[in-house]
Write a protein that holds these residues in place. Structure first.
Motif, PDB file in Angstrom:
ATOM      1  N   ILE A  60      46.105  38.192  44.138  1.00 15.76           N
ATOM      2  CA  ILE A  60      45.602  39.239  43.238  1.00 15.76           C
ATOM      3  C   ILE A  60      44.082  39.330  43.341  1.00 15.76           C
ATOM      4  N   TYR A  61      43.414  38.181  43.359  1.00 14.97           N
ATOM      5  CA  TYR A  61      41.955  38.186  43.545  1.00 14.97           C
ATOM      6  C   TYR A  61      41.593  38.889  44.853  1.00 14.97           C
ATOM      7  N   PHE A  62      42.258  38.509  45.948  1.00 11.91           N
ATOM      8  CA  PHE A  62      41.974  39.090  47.262  1.00 11.91           C
ATOM      9  C   PHE A  62      42.176  40.604  47.238  1.00 11.91           C
ATOM     10  N   LEU A  63      43.255  41.052  46.612  1.00 14.78           N
ATOM     11  CA  LEU A  63      43.536  42.492  46.547  1.00 14.78           C
ATOM     12  C   LEU A  63      42.480  43.230  45.749  1.00 14.78           C
ATOM     13  N   LEU A  64      42.101  42.681  44.587  1.00 19.22           N
ATOM     14  CA  LEU A  64      41.162  43.358  43.685  1.00 19.22           C
ATOM     15  C   LEU A  64      39.710  43.330  44.145  1.00 19.22           C
ATOM     16  N   TYR A  65      39.314  42.277  44.805  1.00 20.68           N
ATOM     17  CA  TYR A  65      37.892  42.117  45.121  1.00 20.68           C
ATOM     18  C   TYR A  65      37.555  42.231  46.589  1.00 20.68           C
ATOM     19  N   HIS A  66      38.561  42.238  47.463  1.00 24.46           N
ATOM     20  CA  HIS A  66      38.256  42.314  48.888  1.00 24.46           C
ATOM     21  C   HIS A  66      39.000  43.433  49.614  1.00 24.46           C
ATOM     22  N   LEU A  67      40.306  43.472  49.483  1.00 23.32           N
ATOM     23  CA  LEU A  67      41.075  44.474  50.226  1.00 23.32           C
ATOM     24  C   LEU A  67      40.938  45.863  49.604  1.00 23.32           C
ATOM     25  N   PHE A  68      41.091  45.946  48.281  1.00 19.72           N
ATOM     26  CA  PHE A  68      40.989  47.225  47.558  1.00 19.72           C
ATOM     27  C   PHE A  68      40.059  47.070  46.358  1.00 19.72           C
ATOM     28  N   PRO A  69      38.750  46.890  46.607  1.00 17.92           N
ATOM     29  CA  PRO A  69      37.830  46.692  45.476  1.00 17.92           C
ATOM     30  C   PRO A  69      37.884  47.884  44.502  1.00 17.92           C
ATOM     31  N   GLN A  70      38.011  47.573  43.236  1.00 17.22           N
ATOM     32  CA  GLN A  70      38.078  48.616  42.208  1.00 17.22           C
ATOM     33  C   GLN A  70      36.681  48.795  41.611  1.00 17.22           C
ATOM     34  N   ARG A  71      36.234  49.994  41.592  1.00 17.02           N
ATOM     35  CA  ARG A  71      34.875  50.276  41.092  1.00 17.02           C
ATOM     36  C   ARG A  71      34.943  50.836  39.694  1.00 17.02           C
TER      37      ARG A  71
END
Length: 141
Positions: free
Chosen positions: A130-141
């Protein structure tokens, strides 16, 4: 440490917990109870520190909403739902598992540990994912 650094700390604590869970399983399969105990207590400590950091972060930073990409949102939400549900379920299971070991009720400990270990591992690994998805693969702005 700033608030913005806590997500990586949390992911690292989840990863540490997963590694210690793997090591703990390795050691108990080889009948090294002392090393198993130390790994499992280390995984528990990492998880407790994670929970404190996670609650602190979300108390001050609020919640993160996954919006984009829209096609991946249902997949992410399914992963988050299973992670969150099992994270709640696993807490009492971990406490019971540890208590049975501390009381040297190893037959009962083993019975619940067979369920506790894979669920705890799932929660730890999906926390990192979940961390990887939210902060690296698909960063949410």
């Amino acid at each position: 440490m700033s608030l913005s650094q806590l997500p990586v700390v949390n992911a690292s604590l989840n990863a540490l917990s997963a590694l210690l869970l793997i090591a703990g399983l390795f050691f108990i399969k080889r009948k090294n109870q002392s090393a198993h105990r130390n790994c499992m207590l280390g995984a528990f400590a990492a998880s407790v520190v994670f929970l404190a950091c996670y609650l602190y972060y979300h108390f001050y930073a609020g919640r993160t909403v996954f919006r984009n990409p829209a096609w991946f949102r249902p997949i992410y939400l399914t992963l988050l739902f299973t992670h969150t549900l099992l994270a709640v379920v696993i807490v009492p299971m971990i406490l019971v598992t540890l208590a049975r070991a501390a009381k040297q009720r190893f037959d009962q400990h083993k019975r619940i540990a067979r369920w506790t270990w894979p669920l705890w591992m799932y929660v730890s690994v999906t926390g990192v994912l979940i961390y990887f998805l939210l902060y690296h693969l698909f960063p949410q702005r």
